[in-house]
Design a protein around this motif. Sequence first.
Motif, short mmCIF file in Angstrom:
data_model
loop_
_atom_site.label_atom_id
_atom_site.label_comp_id
_atom_site.label_asym_id
_atom_site.label_seq_id
_atom_site.Cartn_x
_atom_site.Cartn_y
_atom_site.Cartn_z
N GLY A 28 0.78 -1.23 0.00
CA GLY A 28 0.00 0.00 0.00
C GLY A 28 0.81 1.28 0.00
O GLY A 28 0.24 2.38 -0.08
N GLY A 29 2.12 1.16 0.11
CA GLY A 29 2.95 2.36 0.08
C GLY A 29 3.00 2.95 -1.32
O GLY A 29 2.51 2.36 -2.29
N GLY A 30 3.62 4.12 -1.41
CA GLY A 30 3.76 4.76 -2.71
C GLY A 30 4.11 6.22 -2.58
O GLY A 30 4.47 6.68 -1.50
N LEU A 31 3.99 6.91 -3.70
CA LEU A 31 4.28 8.34 -3.76
C LEU A 31 2.95 9.10 -3.72
O LEU A 31 2.04 8.80 -4.51
CB LEU A 31 5.03 8.66 -5.04
N VAL A 32 2.86 10.07 -2.83
CA VAL A 32 1.64 10.85 -2.69
C VAL A 32 2.01 12.30 -2.42
O VAL A 32 3.07 12.57 -1.84
CB VAL A 32 0.77 10.27 -1.55
N GLU A 73 7.37 15.08 6.03
CA GLU A 73 8.09 14.45 7.14
C GLU A 73 7.56 13.06 7.49
O GLU A 73 8.14 12.36 8.31
CB GLU A 73 8.08 15.34 8.39
N ASP A 74 6.46 12.64 6.87
CA ASP A 74 5.97 11.27 7.04
C ASP A 74 6.69 10.30 6.10
O ASP A 74 6.48 9.09 6.19
CB ASP A 74 4.47 11.20 6.77
N THR A 75 7.51 10.83 5.22
CA THR A 75 8.27 9.98 4.30
C THR A 75 9.17 9.03 5.07
O THR A 75 9.97 9.46 5.90
CB THR A 75 9.10 10.85 3.34
N ALA A 76 9.01 7.74 4.82
CA ALA A 76 9.77 6.72 5.54
C ALA A 76 9.39 5.35 5.01
O ALA A 76 8.41 5.20 4.27
CB ALA A 76 9.46 6.77 7.04
N VAL A 125 6.19 11.26 0.52
CA VAL A 125 5.25 12.36 0.43
C VAL A 125 5.96 13.56 -0.17
O VAL A 125 6.94 14.06 0.40
CB VAL A 125 4.67 12.72 1.82
N SER A 126 5.49 14.02 -1.29
CA SER A 126 6.12 15.16 -1.96
C SER A 126 5.44 16.47 -1.54
O SER A 126 4.23 16.50 -1.27
CB SER A 126 6.03 14.98 -3.47
N SER A 127 6.24 17.52 -1.53
CA SER A 127 5.71 18.82 -1.11
C SER A 127 5.15 19.59 -2.29
O SER A 127 5.31 19.21 -3.44
CB SER A 127 6.80 19.62 -0.43
#
Length: 125
Positions: free
Chosen positions: A8-12, A88-91, A123-125
């Motif tokens: 379920g992870g990914g780029l958002v 900052e949730d990127t991990a 998570v992209s800004s």
Amino acid sequence: QVQLVESGGGLVQAGGSLRLSCAASGRTFSTYAMGWFRQAPGKEREFVAAINWSGGRINYADSKGRFIISRDNAKNTVYLQMHSLKPEDTAGYYCAARPGDGSYPSTRRYEYDYWGRGTQVTVSS
């Protein structure tokens, strides 16, 4: 032996949502406490959320209500719903199983015996 597989992870984009899943092997999943942890590059693995065997006790890190942990014992699966995501949730996000004491959703990573290989959330800004 318990095997855990996250997905379920990914780029958002920032502000978006994701739902992580963790599927567990074995017939006794319903007796385990389950936890979610995350680890960013160069940082220690940190607690995110945990749920006891019945779902009646839950602990969260300070996500300010953005994350929700749940489980479906019939499907041997635990979920992490994440809302209002921030860079900052990127991990890497890891689920863990605690067979020894399923009644308490521990926040301590050393109290979990089995770990999945993780799923990346970016998570992209």
